[in-house]
Design a protein around this motif. Structure first.
Motif, PDB file in Angstrom:
ATOM      1  N   HIS A  88      22.808  43.871  27.560  1.00 37.48           N
ATOM      2  CA  HIS A  88      22.170  45.879  27.490  1.00 37.48           C
ATOM      3  C   HIS A  88      21.141  45.845  25.987  1.00 37.48           C
ATOM      4  O   HIS A  88      22.470  46.693  25.101  1.00 37.48           O
ATOM      5  N   HIS A  90      17.715  47.256  24.115  1.00 36.63           N
ATOM      6  CA  HIS A  90      15.691  47.598  24.084  1.00 36.63           C
ATOM      7  C   HIS A  90      15.380  46.777  23.450  1.00 36.63           C
ATOM      8  O   HIS A  90      14.011  47.322  22.715  1.00 36.63           O
ATOM      9  N   LYS A 178      16.961  48.727  37.257  1.00 35.93           N
ATOM     10  CA  LYS A 178      17.962  49.110  36.254  1.00 35.93           C
ATOM     11  C   LYS A 178      17.604  51.067  36.181  1.00 35.93           C
ATOM     12  O   LYS A 178      16.944  51.067  36.901  1.00 35.93           O
ATOM     13  N   ASP A 295      23.693  48.370  23.449  1.00 34.65           N
ATOM     14  CA  ASP A 295      22.722  48.946  23.604  1.00 34.65           C
ATOM     15  C   ASP A 295      21.464  49.855  23.054  1.00 34.65           C
ATOM     16  O   ASP A 295      20.907  51.164  22.121  1.00 34.65           O
TER      17      ASP A 295
HETATM   18 ZN   LIG Z   1      19.632  51.333  27.182  1.00 34.47          ZN
END
Ligand SMILES: [Zn+2]
Length: 396
Positions: A88, A90, A178, A295
């Protein structure tokens, strides 16, 4: 007919021939990682070993490889682990992301929903251009992540046909769908958004990752909509509607979901995704993460998520061993997506993706998503990364 003496000498000749084989291989090693503490939970190994690499693959993991190679990494005093897999991130938001993650030991990553049908092409292009394996989850909202406003306040943005089109265009890099379920992202649309995510994923037989935390709907309403192989990220998000009841007990539905194959992921992030209290209460009940993840994006690297080894180190404060935290970031993560099938291991024959880290003793301050601090006694630091058999230096 061969007499006994001839037989013995033939055997000796055979032995001599075999004895030369390792030497012949040794001359073809391209890289040797010497003397590190090799921790490979995929084969239950935690011991001092040399790791020899040739042709981009692991060719030997042995106590003493007496051979030379054009490149040798002195790993004495360091941890040598399979390359880290961060499910996870970006990282797909900009082409600077993947090389930065690589310097932290991340040899495989998934961008979790940065892009939806309208903007997935750019994210997919970053994944294809990444030095390591980059994969992508399509956001069920055609807009992708809209932060902080939220991408699912208008449920019409969760367009199944467009999401399927996005998957079909990018089958080489898309590995799932997602849905962000928090009330500040989806209002009361969380369950409908998840139903549509499943509908988009179904024809391709792909998993859905949901981001939970302060969702409108309780976990007992959400979990029945998940199938085997789906992923719950931000598992330790605080209430309302966390994985614990008002008395702090793990909902039986949550443990049942894990038993039927739903994966629970940490998902560090920077805002609203975990408190030390939630981690501590849940871990005490034996409910640990299957996988860790950061994340992070290039932007959040400077505002809270230091690097993947740092995120992993937080769990040393809650009784997990070094081998267990490495398992969550390697073999466990590799099992979530088929794209990483042959990764997360240093077994002979595997692609040579290696994370070399240092476990330092001292006093290390870690922060949760609510600015609460805890001090740990140990922390992992990235030292060097090997990708497909080639060394990549760590960031300064
Ligand atoms: Zn995220």
């Amino acid at each position: 007919m061969m007499n006994r003496r001839q037989f013995v000498s033939a055997a000796a000749a055979g032995a001599a021939m075999f004895a030369r084989i390792p030497h012949a291989f040794a001359q073809t090693y391209e890289l040797i990682i010497k003397g590190g503490r090799v921790i490979d939970p995929s084969i239950g190994l935690d011991a001092t070993r040399d790791v020899a690499i040739a042709g981009g693959r692991i060719v030997a993991v042995e106590p003493n490889i007496a051979a030379s190679a054009p490149d040798v990494i002195d790993a004495r005093g360091k941890i040598v682990a399979p390359g880290l897999i961060d499910i996870h991130t970006h990282a797909g938001r900009s082409k600077e992301g993947p090389p930065l993650a690589l310097q932290d030991g991340v040899t495989g990553w998934v961008d979790a929903g940065s892009g939806g049908a309208d903007n997935i092409d750019q994210v997919a292009a970053v994944a294809r251009g990444a030095p390591q394996i980059g994969r992508v989850l399509v956001n069920i909202s055609r807009s992708g992540v809209v932060s902080p406003a939220g991408e699912l306040h208008d449920i019409n943005l969760a367009n199944v046909a467009l999401a399927r089109g996005a998957i079909a265009r990018h089958r080489d890099v898309v590995v799932g769908v997602k849905a962000r379920m928090s009330e500040n992202v989806a209002d009361t649309n969380d369950l409908e958004a998840l139903r549509r995510a499943q509908e988009a994923a179904a024809p391709f037989n792909l998993p859905v990752m949901i981001h939970v935390g302060q969702n409108f709907s309780p976990m007992r309403a959400i979990l029945p909509l998940l199938k085997r192989g789906d992923i719950v990220t931000h598992m330790y998000a605080p209430p309302p509607n966390s994985i614990l009841d008002d008395q702090g007990r793990l909902y039986p539905d949550v443990a049942a979901a894990r038993r039927r194959g739903v994966i629970f992921d940490f998902g560090n992030g920077i805002n609203g995704h975990f408190t030390w209290d939630m981690v501590e209460r849940t871990m005490k009940q034996g409910f640990r993460p299957d996988t860790f993840s950061t994340d992070w994006s290039v932007a959040s690297k400077t505002t809270g998520v230091v690097d993947f080894p740092n995120v992993m180190s937080k769990f040393l404060m809650f009784g997990m061993s070094v081998s267990q935290i490495i398992a969550c970031a390697t073999v466990n993560a590799a099992r979530v997506f088929p794209a990483f099938d042959d990764r997360g291991t240093l077994n002979v024959g595997a692609p040579a993706d290696v994370a070399i880290m240092e476990l330092r003793d001292g006093a290390f301050e870690f922060v949760d998503n609510y600015k609460s601090k805890r001090t740990g006694k140990q922390c992992l630091f990235p030292i060097a990364t090997v990708l497909n058999g080639k060394r990549i230096p760590a960031r300064a």
